[in-house]
Design an enzyme around this catalytic site. Structure first.
Site, PDB file in Angstrom:
ATOM      1  N   MET A 162     102.535  18.235  48.506  1.00  0.00           N
ATOM      2  CA  MET A 162     101.161  18.910  48.498  1.00  0.00           C
ATOM      3  C   MET A 162     100.110  18.935  49.278  1.00  0.00           C
ATOM      4  O   MET A 162      99.539  19.372  50.109  1.00  0.00           O
ATOM      5  CB  MET A 162     100.711  18.994  46.397  1.00  0.00           C
TER       6      MET A 162
ATOM      7  N   TRP B 234     100.671  18.651  52.142  1.00  0.00           N
ATOM      8  CA  TRP B 234     101.001  20.043  53.059  1.00  0.00           C
ATOM      9  C   TRP B 234      99.930  20.314  54.129  1.00  0.00           C
ATOM     10  O   TRP B 234      99.483  21.123  54.814  1.00  0.00           O
ATOM     11  CB  TRP B 234     100.670  20.497  52.106  1.00  0.00           C
ATOM     12  N   HIS B 235      98.562  19.827  52.801  1.00  0.00           N
ATOM     13  CA  HIS B 235      97.320  20.271  53.347  1.00  0.00           C
ATOM     14  C   HIS B 235      96.323  19.618  54.818  1.00  0.00           C
ATOM     15  O   HIS B 235      95.708  19.890  55.215  1.00  0.00           O
ATOM     16  CB  HIS B 235      96.137  19.714  52.506  1.00  0.00           C
ATOM     17  N   GLY B 236      97.214  18.215  55.095  1.00  0.00           N
ATOM     18  CA  GLY B 236      96.791  17.439  56.458  1.00  0.00           C
ATOM     19  C   GLY B 236      97.544  16.237  56.323  1.00  0.00           C
ATOM     20  O   GLY B 236      97.395  15.773  55.643  1.00  0.00           O
TER      21      GLY B 236
ATOM     22  N   PHE C 161      94.880  23.707  57.600  1.00  0.00           N
ATOM     23  CA  PHE C 161      96.320  22.857  57.387  1.00  0.00           C
ATOM     24  C   PHE C 161      97.303  23.866  57.791  1.00  0.00           C
ATOM     25  O   PHE C 161      98.391  23.986  57.665  1.00  0.00           O
ATOM     26  CB  PHE C 161      95.886  23.222  56.249  1.00  0.00           C
TER      27      PHE C 161
END
Lengths: 492, 386
Positions: A338, A341-343, A492
């Protein structure tokens, strides 16, 4: 196209009346073409990539559906997911992978020059990739039938309000709404428009005015920040990202609603959550629901849900029957992903692991408070959860892991509480925003319980109050509307 | 029953759309026309100085010799070339240099006075001043200018208030984009921090979020069309400024903040500014440029708006730093007597004018110019080519 611009408003003024005046088939084409145009306003060269990604899942889903052999269905699913994640890896994670590979090799004495790559991250790729994956997996799971009409399916993937930064929706929630021709409904249209304007208010009046203060604060050397400054920066960025991202969701939900398409809520007063688990039922609900159904529950071997609501908290009920030994590992793995996924940075992984840690601690300690009265559990829970959540934003925003750790370290040094290192205004602004966020929740609660449920008794008062409030919001949006900043979640 | 409910919902929904738009527009039109925002031609930097203080920028033979930033600095450099490209005395500063309190017709500022004094003996003066300029900005500007003009002497005022400033203004972008400046900046910690500022440059570009996208062209077209055709739209920047100014005034009223409230050091910014000053002095030593650092004149008929202990420490640190780099240090805080200062607009919503601690009257400008001229002369920092 960026929402906080005049060109987007002009775009809506053209597309929405056209949409309502066209028959269903043409409406689909209008949605599809206008969505491509919307995306092309950012970079036209990435439109084919998005269409390719959509086409892969359209084809894979149909092949899975028609195939009766389980192994063949699995292979097709594997290929589809591999292509999607492969594209995501190339565009989003290749630099990160190369950097880390070079660092590891240098430990063994191998010196390799970093290759010069010119990769631009396509806008919204993380969002539409998750959406297309969910479509194929849902077909594989038998939750939905694949769509024959490519345009109808493509409308689901590319629908402009949610294309760039979500909400990440399930095909089951959206496609049927495109399929049936909704009648124009003034209530929906009005509510949609209000959501759009309210979203613009959150973005252009609140988030964009906090942004320079946050940038300035995080640009300071950590050695010059006190513990109170770290708290202030954490809260300030927490508010900025909340206003910014919930603004996007509001505008997305509102734009869709104006076209008679209903999206579920993506934010619900997240900073009023009274546990880390509760927070993820209120923050970016569609993402945490996606993670729940396509990562966490399958990895834990628990049956999944088929809707983008409820967030991770919904998994709590099923977890009780799951084997305990693997849950912790799965939780940390899920949260690491998770974060990633953001960066493509270790700071985001740290952010994910931080949340996993507190969710685990919550699982251990929450039963101890079972005998407490409900109100005290909630008050204590909120007082503990809010600072935990706010501190999590530090690695999310800081430049590096070392800066994040140094900032966190300040929190635990008592002598760092005796001085202040930023402009006095910053503390004032953060305190005011904090009070307004909390106040708005209780005001809204009172309004819904007393005025809205009061029916005709309060009709005039309600219309007058809402009109004046909304007039002020319109006025402020008019004055502040300018695309001076992109949305944070665009990266993102 | 249902159709009646539905009709009332439709009516309510329509009312809730139409009424706010009408009320909102009415408020905006009122602000724009009756408060005069649409027709208010006052410049933003003059607005910040207040009604009592006016901006004066020195000129000579039709060319400005006192500039704001690099973009208008090009005209200053053009004039300097026309005058023979002689080595210059460079004076960098904040609004104290370009603002005159209680300015009357024919009043000129210290820059004009000093320029003429120096010109009369064949010396050149170039001045750059921006409101609240930080030493980070001076450092960047100096690195840029040293590649374009031979700086013989640098006059650098240090202002306690400006040690609370940070960041770099968009007007200095050419310096950040300059290859040589980049190379120099990348060698030091503070230099790299300034380079990092490039990302979050204090831009005045309303369309910054659309950079490198095709949407920018369309947005520009629509915005310019609206600005040309709709006075209310054109008044938006002024309304924005007015709203923010009112917020500032209300804040000051609520918390009892005024011009005499004590300003404290902001440690992070202070440290960065001191490092930038150290770098300026280091480069001046490399370039063999003479340096005069002075503590700026401060209103001395009332207590200064600083925490005294911090202000003393600041002066002491500047003095030591100057000594380390063999720069001339002078404390001019007592130079301008109380009668030569003035007042500024209220900083709270009560409307009562307050003491101005930064901008003095024309007499103060003359005193400052004379003091600096004497310093240049006594330290043999002037060319003897006339």
């Amino acid at each position: 196209m960026i929402f906080n611009s005049v060109s987007f408003l002009v775009f809506l003024v053209i597309v929405i009346p056209l949409y309502w005046s066209l028959p269903r088939v043409f409406r689909l084409w209008l949605i599809f073409l206008s969505s491509l145009m919307f995306y092309g306003f950012w970079r036209i060269e990435f439109v084919p990539l998005m269409l390719f990604s959509s086409f892969v899942d359209y084809t894979a889903a149909r092949l899975i559906y028609t195939s009766t052999v389980i192994s063949r269905r699995r292979v097709i699913l594997f290929i589809s997911i591999s292509i999607n994640l492969g594209l995501l890896f190339y565009f989003k994670y290749l630099y990160f992978f190369i950097d880390n590979a070079i660092s590891v090799m240098s430990v063994f004495g191998l010196q390799i020059d970093k290759p010069v790559l010119d990769i631009i991250l396509p806008l919204g790729i993380s969002f539409y990739t998750f959406q297309t994956i969910s479509y194929t997996v849902d077909v594989y799971r038998g939750f939905i039938r694949p769509e024959k009409n490519f345009i109808l399916y493509a409308c689901y993937v590319t629908f402009f309000p949610q294309l760039i930064a979500g909400p990440i929706l399930r095909a089951k929630e959206v496609i049927h709404q495109f399929l049936h021709r909704p009648e124009f409904n003034m209530v929906d249209f009005g509510n949609g428009l209000r959501w759009v304007i309210y979203g613009l208010f959150l973005k252009v009046v609140l988030a964009d005015n906090l942004a320079p203060l946050v940038d300035d604060g995080f640009a300071q050397p950590v050695s010059t920040l006190s513990a109170l400054d770290v708290w202030t920066l954490a809260f300030m960025f927490g508010f900025q990202i909340y206003f910014d991202f919930s603004a996007y969701s509001h505008i997305a939900i509102g734009s869709a609603r104006m076209m008679g398409i209903h999206f579920p809520e993506n934010f619900h007063y997240p900073y009023l959550a009274y546990s880390p688990r509760e927070f993820w039922r209120r923050w970016h609900i569609s993402l945490s629901s996606w993670i729940r159904d396509y990562l966490y529950l399958p990895l834990a071997g628990i049956s999944v849900q088929d809707r983008s609501t409820g967030g991770l908290a919904v998994a709590a009920k099923q977890e009780r029957d799951a084997p305990r030994r693997s849950l912790l590992l799965v939780l940390f793995l899920t949260w690491g992903i998770m974060g990633l996924w953001h960066g493509a940075s270790w700071t985001f992984i740290l952010w994910g692991i931080y949340h996993a840690t507190f969710i685990s601690l919550y699982r251990i300690f929450a039963p101890l408070a079972k005998s407490w009265p409900d109100y005290s559990t909630k008050i204590v829970g909120w007082a503990v959860t809010l600072p935990i959540v706010m501190l999590s934003w530090i690695p999310f925003r800081a430049e590096s892991i070392s800066a994040s750790l140094a900032m966190w370290k300040k929190i635990f040094s008592w002598h760092e509480y005796s001085w202040l290192g930023m402009r006095e205004n910053i503390y004032l602004i953060v305190s005011l925003v904090f009070l307004c966020v909390i106040g708005s929740y209780f005001l809204r609660k009172w309004y819904v319980h007393t005025v809205e449920s009061g029916g005709g008794k309060y009709a005039v008062f309600r219309i007058s109050l809402e009109s004046v409030m909304f007039a002020i919001i319109i006025g402020l949006v008019f004055v502040f509307l300018r695309p001076i900043q992109q949305f944070i979640y665009f990266q993102f | 029953m249902n159709s009646v409910m539905s009709e009332s919902n439709h009516l309510r929904s329509s009312l809730l759309l139409v009424l706010p738009v009408i009320i909102g527009l009415a408020i905006l039109i009122f602000m724009s026309n009756f408060l005069g925002l649409a027709h208010n031609e006052e410049k933003l930097d003059e607005l910040a100085l207040g009604k009592e203080t006016k901006i004066y920028r020195a000129t000579y033979q039709g060319f400005p010799v006192h500039c704001n930033e690099i973009s208008d600095g090009k005209i200053c450099l053009e004039g300097w070339k026309k005058r023979g490209s002689r080595p210059v005395t460079l004076w960098l500063g904040n609004s104290q240099l370009h603002a005159i309190n209680q300015m009357k017709a024919h009043d000129v500022n210290g820059v004009q006075v000093l320029f003429e004094k120096l010109a009369s003996i064949g010396n050149e003066l170039l001045t750059f001043s921006e409101p609240n300029a930080s030493l980070l900005e001076h450092y960047l500007l100096y690195l840029y200018l040293r590649n374009h003009v031979p700086v013989q002497t640098l006059i650098l005022p240090v202002v306690f208030d400006d040690m609370r400033e940070n960041g770099v203004r968009a007007g200095l972008t050419p310096a950040l984009n300059d290859r040589i400046v980049n190379q120099e900046l990348s060698k030091t910690v503070i230099g790299r921090e300034i380079l990092a500022e490039k990302k979050s440059l204090k831009s005045d570009d309303d369309l910054a979020g659309l950079n490198d996208t095709p949407q920018k062209n369309i947005e520009e077209w629509i915005v310019s069309l609206l600005t040309e055709r709709w006075a209310l739209w054109a008044a938006r920047p002024k309304m924005r400024g007015q709203l923010l100014k009112n917020l500032y005034l209300w804040r000051n009223s609520a918390f009892g903040i005024n011009a005499q409230s004590k300003r404290k050091i902001i440690p992070g910014r202070y440290k960065k500014n001191m490092e930038a000053l150290g770098e300026i002095l280091r480069f001046c030593a490399i370039d063999k440029t003479n340096v005069i650092i002075y503590i700026v004149p401060l209103r001395n008929d009332v207590a200064p708006p600083y925490v005294l202990k911090e202000y003393m420490r600041f002066k002491n640190e500047i003095r030591l730093l100057a000594a380390q780099h063999a720069a001339v240090f002078v404390n001019l805080e007592g130079l301008v007597p109380g009668r030569l200062w003035g007042k500024k607009d209220a900083t709270s919503s009560n409307g009562v004018a307050e003491l101005d601690f930064m901008h003095f009257q024309v007499g103060g400008h003359r005193l400052l110019a004379q003091a600096l001229f004497d310093l240049l002369k006594s330290n043999n920092f002037l060319s003897s080519n006339k």
